[in-house]
Design an enzyme around this catalytic site. Structure first.
Site, PDB file in Angstrom:
ATOM      1  NE  ARG A 120       4.587  26.062 -52.946  1.00  0.00           N
ATOM      2  CZ  ARG A 120       5.658  26.843 -52.955  1.00  0.00           C
ATOM      3  NH1 ARG A 120       6.440  26.930 -51.899  1.00  0.00           N
ATOM      4  NH2 ARG A 120       5.951  27.523 -54.032  1.00  0.00           N
ATOM      5  CE  LYS A 142     -17.438  20.124 -49.462  1.00  0.00           C
ATOM      6  NZ  LYS A 142     -18.825  20.231 -49.957  1.00  0.00           N
ATOM      7  CD  GLU A 184     -26.976  23.288 -42.504  1.00  0.00           C
ATOM      8  OE1 GLU A 184     -26.970  22.136 -42.972  1.00  0.00           O
ATOM      9  OE2 GLU A 184     -26.831  24.316 -43.189  1.00  0.00           O
ATOM     10  CE  LYS A 225     -19.428  18.297 -42.889  1.00  0.00           C
ATOM     11  NZ  LYS A 225     -19.417  19.730 -43.105  1.00  0.00           N
ATOM     12  CD  GLU A 235     -19.961  17.425 -52.092  1.00  0.00           C
ATOM     13  OE1 GLU A 235     -19.524  18.090 -51.142  1.00  0.00           O
ATOM     14  OE2 GLU A 235     -20.905  17.775 -52.803  1.00  0.00           O
ATOM     15  NE  ARG A 239     -17.781  16.848 -47.261  1.00  0.00           N
ATOM     16  CZ  ARG A 239     -16.666  17.375 -46.792  1.00  0.00           C
ATOM     17  NH1 ARG A 239     -15.514  16.807 -47.024  1.00  0.00           N
ATOM     18  NH2 ARG A 239     -16.689  18.477 -46.062  1.00  0.00           N
ATOM     19  CG  ASN A 243     -24.964  19.313 -51.216  1.00  0.00           C
ATOM     20  OD1 ASN A 243     -24.488  20.164 -50.465  1.00  0.00           O
ATOM     21  ND2 ASN A 243     -24.272  18.720 -52.159  1.00  0.00           N
ATOM     22  CG  HIS A 246     -27.705  22.669 -48.366  1.00  0.00           C
ATOM     23  ND1 HIS A 246     -28.314  21.943 -47.372  1.00  0.00           N
ATOM     24  CD2 HIS A 246     -26.766  23.442 -47.751  1.00  0.00           C
ATOM     25  CE1 HIS A 246     -27.754  22.253 -46.209  1.00  0.00           C
ATOM     26  NE2 HIS A 246     -26.819  23.160 -46.414  1.00  0.00           N
ATOM     27  CG  HIS A 250     -27.191  27.073 -51.733  1.00  0.00           C
ATOM     28  ND1 HIS A 250     -26.363  26.043 -52.085  1.00  0.00           N
ATOM     29  CD2 HIS A 250     -26.803  27.447 -50.488  1.00  0.00           C
ATOM     30  CE1 HIS A 250     -25.509  25.796 -51.111  1.00  0.00           C
ATOM     31  NE2 HIS A 250     -25.756  26.634 -50.118  1.00  0.00           N
ATOM     32  CG  HIS A 265     -26.682  28.347 -45.066  1.00  0.00           C
ATOM     33  ND1 HIS A 265     -26.685  28.085 -46.415  1.00  0.00           N
ATOM     34  CD2 HIS A 265     -26.398  27.172 -44.449  1.00  0.00           C
ATOM     35  CE1 HIS A 265     -26.398  26.808 -46.612  1.00  0.00           C
ATOM     36  NE2 HIS A 265     -26.212  26.228 -45.429  1.00  0.00           N
TER      37      HIS A 265
HETATM   38  P1  NAD Z   1     -21.261  33.554 -39.468  1.00  0.00           P
HETATM   39  O1  NAD Z   1     -19.874  33.089 -39.339  1.00  0.00           O
HETATM   40  O2  NAD Z   1     -21.521  34.744 -40.322  1.00  0.00           O
HETATM   41  O3  NAD Z   1     -21.860  33.816 -38.013  1.00  0.00           O
HETATM   42  C1  NAD Z   1     -23.175  34.290 -37.886  1.00  0.00           C
HETATM   43  C2  NAD Z   1     -23.234  35.538 -37.005  1.00  0.00           C
HETATM   44  O4  NAD Z   1     -23.039  35.160 -35.648  1.00  0.00           O
HETATM   45  C3  NAD Z   1     -22.148  36.567 -37.309  1.00  0.00           C
HETATM   46  O5  NAD Z   1     -22.711  37.835 -37.195  1.00  0.00           O
HETATM   47  C4  NAD Z   1     -21.123  36.353 -36.191  1.00  0.00           C
HETATM   48  O6  NAD Z   1     -20.393  37.505 -35.904  1.00  0.00           O
HETATM   49  C5  NAD Z   1     -22.002  35.956 -35.055  1.00  0.00           C
HETATM   50  N1  NAD Z   1     -21.403  35.124 -34.018  1.00  0.00           N
HETATM   51  C6  NAD Z   1     -20.555  34.090 -34.173  1.00  0.00           C
HETATM   52  N2  NAD Z   1     -20.347  33.466 -33.001  1.00  0.00           N
HETATM   53  C7  NAD Z   1     -21.058  34.132 -32.065  1.00  0.00           C
HETATM   54  C8  NAD Z   1     -21.280  33.959 -30.674  1.00  0.00           C
HETATM   55  N3  NAD Z   1     -20.740  32.939 -30.003  1.00  0.00           N
HETATM   56  N4  NAD Z   1     -22.083  34.854 -30.037  1.00  0.00           N
HETATM   57  C9  NAD Z   1     -22.676  35.864 -30.734  1.00  0.00           C
HETATM   58  N5  NAD Z   1     -22.530  36.064 -32.049  1.00  0.00           N
HETATM   59  C10 NAD Z   1     -21.734  35.197 -32.713  1.00  0.00           C
HETATM   60  O7  NAD Z   1     -22.243  32.415 -40.037  1.00  0.00           O
HETATM   61  P2  NAD Z   1     -22.399  30.848 -39.766  1.00  0.00           P
HETATM   62  O8  NAD Z   1     -23.833  30.596 -39.871  1.00  0.00           O
HETATM   63  O9  NAD Z   1     -21.649  30.374 -38.595  1.00  0.00           O
HETATM   64  O10 NAD Z   1     -21.650  30.235 -41.041  1.00  0.00           O
HETATM   65  C11 NAD Z   1     -22.121  30.448 -42.335  1.00  0.00           C
HETATM   66  C12 NAD Z   1     -20.982  30.242 -43.297  1.00  0.00           C
HETATM   67  O11 NAD Z   1     -20.500  28.901 -43.173  1.00  0.00           O
HETATM   68  C13 NAD Z   1     -21.386  30.434 -44.749  1.00  0.00           C
HETATM   69  O12 NAD Z   1     -20.423  31.239 -45.372  1.00  0.00           O
HETATM   70  C14 NAD Z   1     -21.339  29.029 -45.318  1.00  0.00           C
HETATM   71  O13 NAD Z   1     -20.990  29.000 -46.688  1.00  0.00           O
HETATM   72  C15 NAD Z   1     -20.284  28.378 -44.475  1.00  0.00           C
HETATM   73  N6  NAD Z   1     -20.402  26.915 -44.396  1.00  0.00           N
HETATM   74  C16 NAD Z   1     -19.289  26.186 -44.629  1.00  0.00           C
HETATM   75  C17 NAD Z   1     -19.339  24.811 -44.555  1.00  0.00           C
HETATM   76  C18 NAD Z   1     -18.096  24.012 -44.757  1.00  0.00           C
HETATM   77  O14 NAD Z   1     -18.168  22.787 -44.823  1.00  0.00           O
HETATM   78  N7  NAD Z   1     -16.956  24.637 -44.824  1.00  0.00           N
HETATM   79  C19 NAD Z   1     -20.537  24.157 -44.236  1.00  0.00           C
HETATM   80  C20 NAD Z   1     -21.651  24.933 -43.989  1.00  0.00           C
HETATM   81  C21 NAD Z   1     -21.577  26.316 -44.068  1.00  0.00           C
HETATM   82 ZN    ZN Z   2     -25.751  24.214 -44.917  1.00  0.00          ZN
END
Ligand code: NAD
Ligand code: ZN
Length: 368
Positions: A120, A142, A184, A225, A235, A239, A243, A246, A250, A265
């Site tokens: 939990r 999130k 972003e 942020k 949200e 918040r 988007n 987005h 998306h 993304h």
């Molecule tokens: P990711 O976590 O897939 O990382 C992108 C790539 O970079 C991966 O291949 C990873 O292995 C590599 N990588 C990570 N750190 C590295 C480093 N220091 N050196 C070399 N390679 C590295 O993608 P991302 O773009 O970081 O995140 C995308 C995800 O985040 C999506 O799933 C999206 O839905 C989510 N997201 C969440 C929120 C939220 O508020 N929770 C907001 C925006 C996006």
């Molecule tokens: Zn985004």
């Protein structure tokens, strides 16, 4: 970040992994060898940066279990979540022990969601390693995984004990991923900080190398942020401004998902931002010179900005619209959409009709 029930620090700086143990102990309010951790990471990050973190934890007598999953979006799944949970439980970690998400947004979302449901709610710390994760996904609580019905549909709001963002790990990030995170950052300026957008127009190139400009850009982004999240944690209102770009973004991610030239993304977001500005101009809310300015900056930073920058073939406008309709922002026959009146003047528009979007998309496709 100051929330109603919980305040926590976002620590940003170069070479922070080398001091991680003291930040972790401090934020968990623990001393000595009491601290037990699960470090969730992916194969790429493990290969490049886990040794340094391991050395730091071992030196400080912190017991930890590394949990390494495949890199990529497909790890935000029930199957991987189960693996992570099983490993944490098998290691007999308790609620007061801590899950560290050491990776990009995928790891933050997956690790955070696991932390939120095991016993939990275990302690949780974000150590983001991509630009996107450092300025966006690690801030705000999130967490979640994907379902066959769409992205991020299963999850929880779960705030970490702290965020430790080491800006030097970004040096190993592939430049395509870095640019995607940068989109972003531009978005933050365009939401309601025209000064920040202008600053990025001048300094954007320097964000790409490790130094004070990069740190400043990350700090300003997190501050922005954190402030929005503090005012609207769940949200219910503003918040949603986050988007911007987005809905179209998306849509394009979904449209290219099975293509070998799929958009990541932030690339979808970059084109989505330009489309949102063009759509606003078409509704006479802003003028095309504003759109041009936004597009010029994103392009200068190496991001795609138009439908014709997408290498694969796009489906027709009607199909594209169905991807928007699958997105959670649709209710009945109207859409909530982030529009703009100018640089840094975005607003939440309710009741945008799907027909208006369809006509706009038809036009854009005809222009390719
Ligand atoms: P990711 O976590 O897939 O990382 C992108 C790539 O970079 C991966 O291949 C990873 O292995 C590599 N990588 C990570 N750190 C590295 C480093 N220091 N050196 C070399 N390679 C590295 O993608 P991302 O773009 O970081 O995140 C995308 C995800 O985040 C999506 O799933 C999206 O839905 C989510 N997201 C969440 C929120 C939220 O508020 N929770 C907001 C925006 C996006
Ligand atoms: Zn985004």
């Amino acid at each position: 970040i100051k929330l109603d029930k919980h305040c926590y620090d976002i620590i940003i700086g170069s070479n922070l992994i080398a001091q991680a143990a003291s930040y972790i102990k401090h934020s968990l309010n623990q001393k000595g060898s009491q601290t037990r951790l699960a470090v969730v990471t992916d194969k790429n990050v493990a290969h490049l940066h886990l040794i340094k973190l391991q050395e730091e934890l071992t030196k400080n007598e912190i017991h930890f279990v590394p949990i390494v999953v495949e890199a990529g979006e497909q790890s935000k799944s029930f199957a991987t979540l189960q693996t992570v949970i099983d490993k944490i439980l098998a290691a007999r970690l308790e609620r007061g022990d801590c899950v560290i998400a050491f990776g990009g947004g995928v790891i933050g979302d997956l690790g955070g969601f696991a932390a939120s449901i095991i016993r939990r709610g275990m302690n949780f710390i974000q150590m983001p390693t991509t630009l996107l994760a450092q300025i966006d996904s690690s801030v705000g609580g999130k967490t979640g995984i994907n379902s066959q019905y769409g992205k991020n549909l299963i999850g929880a709001f779960y705030q970490p004990q702290c965020v430790i963002a080491d800006t030097s790990v970004l040096d190993t990030l592939p430049s395509r991923e870095f640019r995607a995170g940068y989109a972003e950052m531009v978005k933050y300026g365009l939401i309601n900080q025209p000064d920040f957008f202008e600053w990025l127009e001048k300094n954007g190139q320097e964000v790409f190398s490790n130094g004070p400009i990069r740190t400043e850009a990350i700090v300003r982004s997190c501050q922005f942020k954190a402030d929005i999240v503090a005012r609207d944690e769940y949200e219910r209102g503003e918040r949603a401004l986050l988007n911007l770009g987005h809905t179209f973004g998306h849509m394009l991610e979904t449209a290219t998902a099975y293509d070998s030239s799929r958009l990541i993304h932030g690339e979808g977001v970059a084109i989505g931002i330009v489309l949102a500005h063009q759509f606003s101009a078409q509704l006479n809310l802003t003028d095309p010179t504003i759109t041009k300015r936004v597009e010029t900056h994103l392009k200068a930073m190496g991001l795609p900005t138009q439908l014709k920058d997408i290498p694969g073939k796009l489906p027709d406008a009607k199909t594209l619209l169905t991807f928007i309709a699958q997105d959670k922002k649709v209710s009945q026959n109207s859409l909530t959409f982030i529009l703009t009146r100018g640089i840094g003047q975005s607003f939440i528009a309710k009741n945008i009709s799907p027909e208006a979007i369809l006509t706009f998309l038809e036009q854009k496709i005809a222009e390719i």
